[in-house]
Design a protein around this motif. Structure first.
Motif, mmCIF file in Angstrom:
data_model
loop_
_atom_site.group_PDB
_atom_site.id
_atom_site.type_symbol
_atom_site.label_atom_id
_atom_site.label_comp_id
_atom_site.label_asym_id
_atom_site.label_seq_id
_atom_site.Cartn_x
_atom_site.Cartn_y
_atom_site.Cartn_z
ATOM 1 N N LEU B 63 40.682 41.192 52.376
ATOM 2 C CA LEU B 63 39.418 41.166 52.843
ATOM 3 C C LEU B 63 38.147 42.078 51.747
ATOM 4 O O LEU B 63 39.087 43.890 51.604
ATOM 5 C CB LEU B 63 39.676 42.288 54.569
ATOM 6 C CG LEU B 63 40.144 41.176 55.519
ATOM 7 C CD1 LEU B 63 40.198 41.764 56.715
ATOM 8 C CD2 LEU B 63 40.157 40.003 55.817
ATOM 9 N N ALA B 64 37.434 41.364 51.169
ATOM 10 C CA ALA B 64 36.850 41.603 50.415
ATOM 11 C C ALA B 64 35.577 41.955 50.189
ATOM 12 O O ALA B 64 35.443 40.934 51.271
ATOM 13 C CB ALA B 64 37.908 41.476 49.360
ATOM 14 N N PRO B 65 34.875 42.673 49.325
ATOM 15 C CA PRO B 65 33.083 42.478 50.450
ATOM 16 C C PRO B 65 32.929 41.471 49.569
ATOM 17 O O PRO B 65 31.628 40.701 49.403
ATOM 18 C CB PRO B 65 31.889 44.093 49.615
ATOM 19 C CG PRO B 65 33.756 44.717 49.134
ATOM 20 C CD PRO B 65 34.769 44.240 49.897
ATOM 21 N N ASP B 66 33.181 41.290 48.462
ATOM 22 C CA ASP B 66 32.174 40.401 47.038
ATOM 23 C C ASP B 66 34.071 39.344 46.231
ATOM 24 O O ASP B 66 34.434 40.169 45.535
ATOM 25 C CB ASP B 66 31.931 40.868 46.169
ATOM 26 C CG ASP B 66 31.136 39.072 45.290
ATOM 27 O OD1 ASP B 66 31.338 39.070 45.403
ATOM 28 O OD2 ASP B 66 30.383 39.558 44.380
ATOM 29 N N GLY B 67 34.824 38.307 47.387
ATOM 30 C CA GLY B 67 35.310 37.714 46.701
ATOM 31 C C GLY B 67 35.224 37.120 45.769
ATOM 32 O O GLY B 67 36.626 36.486 44.386
ATOM 33 N N GLY B 68 34.027 36.558 44.790
ATOM 34 C CA GLY B 68 33.764 35.961 43.929
ATOM 35 C C GLY B 68 34.370 37.335 42.577
ATOM 36 O O GLY B 68 33.962 36.915 41.741
ATOM 37 N N ASN B 69 33.631 38.460 42.757
ATOM 38 C CA ASN B 69 33.707 39.165 41.431
ATOM 39 C C ASN B 69 35.225 39.561 41.594
ATOM 40 O O ASN B 69 36.592 39.136 42.071
ATOM 41 C CB ASN B 69 34.368 41.048 42.647
ATOM 42 C CG ASN B 69 34.006 41.701 41.696
ATOM 43 O OD1 ASN B 69 34.831 42.263 41.545
ATOM 44 N ND2 ASN B 69 32.925 42.890 41.475
ATOM 45 N N MET B 70 35.749 39.509 39.633
ATOM 46 C CA MET B 70 36.538 39.528 39.034
ATOM 47 C C MET B 70 38.144 41.068 39.193
ATOM 48 O O MET B 70 38.187 40.559 39.304
ATOM 49 C CB MET B 70 36.344 39.476 37.531
ATOM 50 C CG MET B 70 37.185 39.173 36.765
ATOM 51 S SD MET B 70 36.390 40.166 34.836
ATOM 52 C CE MET B 70 36.218 42.534 35.120
ATOM 53 N N LEU B 71 36.987 41.858 39.646
ATOM 54 C CA LEU B 71 38.170 42.848 40.154
ATOM 55 C C LEU B 71 39.141 42.408 41.466
ATOM 56 O O LEU B 71 40.009 42.891 40.873
ATOM 57 C CB LEU B 71 37.757 44.132 40.182
ATOM 58 C CG LEU B 71 36.604 45.099 38.400
ATOM 59 C CD1 LEU B 71 35.852 46.177 39.207
ATOM 60 C CD2 LEU B 71 37.883 44.997 37.599
ATOM 61 N N GLU B 72 37.913 42.261 42.153
ATOM 62 C CA GLU B 72 38.641 41.282 43.697
ATOM 63 C C GLU B 72 39.967 40.678 43.174
ATOM 64 O O GLU B 72 40.829 40.406 44.253
ATOM 65 C CB GLU B 72 37.792 41.004 44.143
ATOM 66 C CG GLU B 72 36.764 41.922 45.174
ATOM 67 C CD GLU B 72 36.751 42.971 46.061
ATOM 68 O OE1 GLU B 72 38.792 43.151 46.085
ATOM 69 O OE2 GLU B 72 36.534 43.679 46.373
ATOM 70 N N GLN B 73 39.152 39.536 42.274
ATOM 71 C CA GLN B 73 40.417 38.290 42.202
ATOM 72 C C GLN B 73 41.450 39.134 41.526
ATOM 73 O O GLN B 73 42.642 38.838 41.111
ATOM 74 C CB GLN B 73 39.915 37.463 40.936
ATOM 75 C CG GLN B 73 39.004 36.117 42.048
ATOM 76 C CD GLN B 73 38.406 35.202 40.819
ATOM 77 O OE1 GLN B 73 38.076 35.845 40.824
ATOM 78 N NE2 GLN B 73 36.402 35.233 42.717
ATOM 79 N N ARG B 74 41.217 40.023 40.184
ATOM 80 C CA ARG B 74 42.372 40.274 39.457
ATOM 81 C C ARG B 74 43.386 41.064 40.810
ATOM 82 O O ARG B 74 44.308 41.772 40.289
ATOM 83 C CB ARG B 74 42.259 41.702 38.518
ATOM 84 C CG ARG B 74 41.902 41.452 37.567
ATOM 85 C CD ARG B 74 41.361 42.255 36.067
ATOM 86 N NE ARG B 74 40.890 41.488 34.854
ATOM 87 C CZ ARG B 74 40.158 42.447 34.539
ATOM 88 N NH1 ARG B 74 40.063 43.806 34.252
ATOM 89 N NH2 ARG B 74 39.441 41.888 33.517
ATOM 90 N N LEU B 75 43.238 42.135 41.400
ATOM 91 C CA LEU B 75 43.547 42.973 43.193
ATOM 92 C C LEU B 75 44.522 41.818 43.507
ATOM 93 O O LEU B 75 45.072 41.997 44.206
ATOM 94 C CB LEU B 75 42.254 42.804 43.874
ATOM 95 C CG LEU B 75 43.405 44.289 45.394
ATOM 96 C CD1 LEU B 75 43.177 45.595 44.525
ATOM 97 C CD2 LEU B 75 41.658 44.307 46.320
#
Lengths: 372, 340
Positions: B63-75
């Motif tokens: 669950l991420a605040p902004d799944g489009g964010n590059m950092l979330e995608q790396r996570l």
């Protein structure tokens, strides 16, 4: 007679430890080290995020070895499966680990303890890849990192130091305070193999870890220095090639020493050979335990300031007319040796007794004697 | 008799005893026999581990605040690198930073019998997870949020990253340092400001960072627009942007207005996006090890799913960011060493 050693509370069957490196990068290669007779094997360094293969990463010339990558390429999960298949027999498994923050390295420590490590070596000063800045600048941060590991695991912990830190009491005090059981030294040196002048490019794309026999004087000095600075057990590493080198480290105060890049150069056979030759040497010299020789050479060392001010002079034992050699003449910075009338002439009054000519003469014609 | 004692008697690791029971095929046959023999001798049976997926789906919710964010995608990629080989799948869901949406997704995790949940973001409060925690679904928090205490949490030390960047800019003799801060990223501003304060204090310049503060949506476009705001009033000699997107957009905006980066003004980023190294000028930034953070989160989660350590106390794992010195800060030397 068995020459067992108590190292960090573990029983080692001999003094041969295999250093962290690609020769111990998975279950099968660790098994080779154990089968060859190593008392202890240190795994290639285990990280939270394993490094990827980058090539070329080994640079070799004239016994000098430089590596761009000293870390392992397997994930913690893969290591669990690898170690599961190792027959440890009567050998000890030490996991080399790295992490940049206390909580990160403590977690890796717990995981590696769980997968069967009998002890840990913290490899936190490797000269390639990112430098962990804080522990290099602040002794207190080195305490935080090592203490986090010591508190998290039940197995003994060893920390590998670079040569400069092994002579810096501020860092060693912090390691002792953190409760480490041993210090290994030295970490490989940061090196570059050279520059291609025509292309104006370095021969390597980044710094590498420099290992091999050329760094042994540095690691021997580190062991001798550590012997003065700490009561922790010492494990010599850096340029150790055979049983004679291991004995040198022991006589300077080390409990044991690590064979590393020589395994890559000459094969796994060097491990068993070192173990057998060590035992033969001890037997031939009537030694019953390593305790008898540990640190035996330390009393022959003294601070530079306390060296006795005895003046020496070189003496030529027999005439030498070898005009093609002249090593002694070229090397004498004081004019005490000259090539005159078709022969090397000795002028003792100019000699300051440095001893360089004695070391360089291929015929052994020169010697030093105390000046009148 | 417990598993630790059995392991000690058999002279094997705890993990080996566990595998003898749960995955006997990976253990050497003689080791297996030896451990089973000791277990029989002491009438020990391993408590039923939640072996396999324990009746759960093998699905892990991120669950991420902004799944489009590059950092979330790396996570997510980091999570998957650990979870994938174990046969689990990751599902990424956006919370848009909305507490009600977070509650709905957490309830979804319970209802769908998910194997575990990773909650990313700096705004998670103890109240957000109060109800969920009772459902006994293994979960890990990512980000230094108000709920971090007393829960398994991992995060990157943002303050340390900001401190190192500010210290580097001060070393480059840029003292009029402005902050371009991304909006909607809770906790980010406070951590970055703490890092800036630390660097100014340590340099003996001032007790607190004294510079201008500008806010913008966390995007390239907003960064571009921020250039015009920056030109009104006293000009800084460096801008610390809280993401590479903001920094790259700002550089574009400044260049369009005839300013040279870094000659007139230095600009630095904070996330090491793939373009920041090939962009001109190459962007000096902070590498946030979010892939590694994903691996950490996955490992913490599997420690719970597999009940590796019964009744373990919650852990907190902090990773250090790396300073990547390139050219947009005014540096002209080729740098080949990273500092972690």
């Amino acid at each position: 007679m068995a020459y067992e050693i108590d190292f960090m509370g573990l029983r080692l069957k001999n003094a041969v430890v295999v250093a962290a490196g690609p020769w111990a990068s998975d279950g099968a290669s660790i098994q080779k080290c154990i089968d060859a007779g190593a008392a202890a094997v240190i795994t290639e360094t285990i990280l939270m995020e394993e490094s990827s293969y980058y090539g070329p990463r080994m640079y070799y010339r004239d016994g000098e070895m430089l590596s761009l990558s000293l870390y392992g390429h397997k994930s913690i999960e893969e290591w669990e499966a690898e170690v599961e298949r190792v027959h440890k027999k009567d050998s000890v498994l030490i996991c080399s680990i790295r992490g940049a923050s206390p909580s990160e390295i403590a977690y890796i420590a717990k995981r590696t303890e769980r997968l069967g490590a009998d002890a840990l070596q913290l490899d936190i000063f490797a000269p390639m890849d990112a430098t962990i800045e804080q522990i290099n600048l602040q002794p207190g941060k080195l305490y935080d990192l090592t203490r986090a590991v010591v508190e998290s695991v039940g197995v003994p912990v060893m920390v590998r130091l670079p040569y400069n830190m092994s002579a810096t009491s501020a860092y060693i005090r912090e390691l002792e305070r953190a409760g480490v059981s041993a210090i290994s030294a030295i970490e490989s040196l940061r090196g570059l193999s050279g520059v291609d002048l025509e292309r104006r490019r370095a021969l390597m794309p980044t710094f590498g870890g420099y290992t091999g026999r050329h760094i042994r004087p540095v690691s021997l000095a580190a062991t001798a220095t550590l012997s003065q600075l700490t009561n922790c057990q010492i494990c010599g590493v850096g340029g150790v090639e055979n049983h004679l080198n291991i004995l040198e480290f022991i006589m300077l105060g080390a409990v044991t020493a690590q064979l590393g890049s020589v395994i890559m150069r000459d094969g796994y056979g060097v491990i068993g050979e070192a173990a057998r030759e060590l035992e033969a040497w001890m037997r031939a010299h009537g030694c019953e335990s390593y305790g008898e020789i540990r640190g035996a050479a330390l009393s022959s060392l003294q601070p530079y300031e306390q060296l006795p001010a005895v003046r020496h002079q070189s003496r030529l034992a027999a005439p030498c007319g070898d005009a093609a050699c002249l090593r002694c003449v070229k090397g004498c910075m004081y004019g005490a040796l000259a090539f005159e009338d078709g022969a090397v002439q000795n002028h003792p009054s100019r000699c300051t007794g440095c001893g360089f000519c004695v070391a360089r003469c291929p015929k052994g014609l020169l010697s030093l004697t105390a000046a009148e | 008799m417990n598993i630790r004692e059995i392991a000690k008697l058999a002279n094997v690791s705890i993990a080996t005893v566990s595998r003898v029971v749960n995955r006997p095929e990976v253990v050497l046959p003689e080791t297996r026999e030896h451990v089973l023999e000791i277990m029989r001798e002491h009438s020990y049976t391993l408590p039923p581990a939640r072996s396999g997926k324990g009746g759960r789906t093998g699905n892990i919710l991120l669950l991420a605040p902004d799944g489009g964010n590059m950092l979330e995608q790396r996570l997510m990629a980091g999570l998957e690198s650990v979870a994938g080989p174990k046969g689990y799948v990751i599902t990424l869901c956006n919370t848009h930073g909305d507490a009600a949406e977070l509650q709905r997704l957490l309830q979804f995790g319970i209802d769908q019998r998910c194997s575990g949940v990773v909650i990313s973001g700096g705004a998670t409060t103890p109240a957000d997870i109060l109800h969920f925690a009772e459902a006994q679904v293994p979960f890990v928090l990512v980000g230094n949020s108000p709920a971090a205490a007393n829960n398994n949490t991992c995060y990157i030390n943002t303050e340390e990253g900001a401190y190192r960047m500010a210290r580097h800019l001060l070393e480059m003799e840029r003292r009029r340092l402005a902050l371009l801060c991304g909006k909607g990223l809770p906790g980010l501003e406070a951590a970055v400001r703490a890092g800036l304060d630390g660097a100014f204090r340590e340099a003996g310049l001032s007790h607190e960072w004294p510079g201008r503060l500008l806010y913008a949506e966390d995007s390239v476009r907003s960064g571009y627009r921020a250039a015009s705001d920056l030109l009104i009033g006293e000009m800084p000699d460096a801008v610390f942007a809280t993401s590479d997107e903001l920094a790259l957009g700002l550089i574009g905006g400044l260049q369009a207005r005839g300013l040279a980066v870094p000659a007139d003004i230095a600009v630095t980023g904070f996330s090491d996006s793939p373009v920041s190294g090939v962009f001109s000028p190459a962007l000096t930034t902070i590498e946030q090890p979010t892939y590694k953070l994903g691996m950490v989160a996955a490992r913490m989660l599997f420690d719970l799913i597999d009940v590796v350590v019964p009744d373990a106390v919650p852990q907190e794992i902090v990773l250090l960011p790396k300073l990547k010195i390139r050219a947009s800060c005014g540096n002209r030397k080729p740098i080949s060493t990273l500092f972690e």
